[in-house]
Design an enzyme around this catalytic site. Sequence first.
Site, short mmCIF file in Angstrom:
data_model
loop_
_atom_site.label_atom_id
_atom_site.label_comp_id
_atom_site.label_asym_id
_atom_site.label_seq_id
_atom_site.Cartn_x
_atom_site.Cartn_y
_atom_site.Cartn_z
N ASP A 156 0.87 -1.16 0.00
CA ASP A 156 0.00 0.00 0.00
C ASP A 156 0.92 1.23 0.00
O ASP A 156 2.14 1.10 0.16
CB ASP A 156 -0.89 -0.03 1.24
CG ASP A 156 -1.88 1.11 1.30
OD1 ASP A 156 -2.26 1.62 0.23
OD2 ASP A 156 -2.26 1.50 2.42
N ASP A 204 -0.06 4.86 1.52
CA ASP A 204 -0.20 5.69 2.72
C ASP A 204 0.05 4.87 3.97
O ASP A 204 -0.55 3.83 4.18
CB ASP A 204 -1.59 6.32 2.76
CG ASP A 204 -1.83 7.27 1.60
OD1 ASP A 204 -1.05 8.22 1.45
OD2 ASP A 204 -2.79 7.05 0.84
#
Length: 571
Positions: A118, A120
């Site tokens: 991912d 963030d």
Amino acid sequence: MPLPLSCLLKYTECLQRARGVCNVFRALPHGASRFRPWRRNFRAISRGVGPPLSQQHPVAPKCAASVCSSPPSGEGVAERLWSVYNETKRQTQGMLDPDTIFANNEMSLRDIEIYGFDYDYTLAFYSSHLHTLIFNIARDLLISNHRYPEGLRKYEYIPDFAVRGLHYDVQKALLMKIDAFHYIQLGTVYRGLHPVPDEEVVAMYEGSHVPLEIMSDFYGKSSHGHTMKQFMDIFSLPEMTLLSCVNDFFMKHNIDYEPVHLYKDVKEAIRDVHVKGIMYRAVEADIDKYICYGEQSHAVLKKLSAHGKKMFLITNSPFDFVDRGMSYIVGKDWRDLFDVVIVQADKPGFFNDRRKPFRRVTDKGALLWDRIHRLEKGQIYKQGNLYEFLRLTGWRGSKVLYFGDHIYSDLADLTLKHGWRTGAIIPELRKEIKIMNTPEFVHMMSWLQALTGLIEQMQVTQIKSLGCSICLFEARFEDMDLLYRSQTKDIFNAQFGSLFRAYHNPTYFSRRLSRFADIYMASISCLLNYDLQHIFFPRRTPLQHESPYWLEYNPSGRLASSPAPQDQSRV
């Protein structure tokens, strides 16, 4: 009073060690010339000081209690006591490394060929300024777009108010922590910015248990009759604080309001901060202020690339935002490290919805209309779905390891439906481990466990002849137990305590973490401490019905011996 006290103490390990020291005293020759100098050293030990490590005697490999197995000679007294001291100190003051990777499930990195990430709070870590930014923008949107009172502008973001993993009762406007067994941790229920008395909580819920039918749904959302919302995202910390501040404002000013409308309005304001690009533009304009730890993420990616590992990125963030951040973290050529890059994936829908096809994005952000027959390195793709991703790449099963910070949106479907290995990034872990390493916390936990053990013994030991004296001791110990429970909560967070534990029980967050993450760590940089052939083993802690007779494994690589049961025939 001395009689019941000795009856209680005889069940503790402390008395066993005390008896061992007494045996050492008894073995001393009367009038021995060595006695006085040794006594001065013993006083130094009791104050927690001693000679430098170079002058100390080596640590005995046996348990400290073994020093009492035979009466020592006068000549070996000092050496034996230093052995007891050093071994006890080693066992009780061993510190956890915040950069350790912890395992819920056995996993070997030598089997991992593909690493997914991912963006963030996985590759990009943000400073506390970002939460303040989100809070302020969402607060102002409530005032300007939803006509909330102007007086709300007086409220500022409170960094240490909430913790991740809390539940919010939408209809009652209550924020609380729930444990793994659906019990509310009393003392952690807040209406606005103020705690709700335990008696009121018990009256509202007819106890402290939350029935399954009103708990949040699988993804932690309040939907389809579920009245609880669980906040699992790090981005949700400003949302919880804003909800509490608005509730506080309405209560202070005796304003009648509908809690459901408040929840939906705050949720929409927080969503607009992301969807309308307000947050993205602010971060891009001052990236030095908001992004930190960039060099560590870069080092991890370079290490994996040097070992020939394939890598991909799946994020819900838009391309311009990711490109600006990754260029800051890695450099303009960051896309060369990834075999596939997917933006605006719309997780968790990405993992379940087969209908959305991939769409290629140009460097200027334009969307192309051509059909995607393969996912090419260096290209950027938008939306899509995991089933199409698996068909085009062939990256299936346990050879894939995906890292993310959201237990539900990033990890749950991957481990339950697709057999990928999963790694949870829990930034809060670093702070909690540092607290756990403090002498204050070690002291409190030692006392809490000792008091709990004493209370257990008092309930099973036949000491009826002691009359009401034992009742006084039991009440005293229970009061102390409650005191230490409160202190062990407050040391992490004054309102809600630890992210991982509700007194003795794991939190609901911990339960989901252990189910959906094979491994978890404070940041992706923890991978730098491990060889890519490393095998992670979950700690073999005994179940409640098992005896703790094996060596206890410390994830940082050290072994600590657990005491064997006295009757080995029962093992």
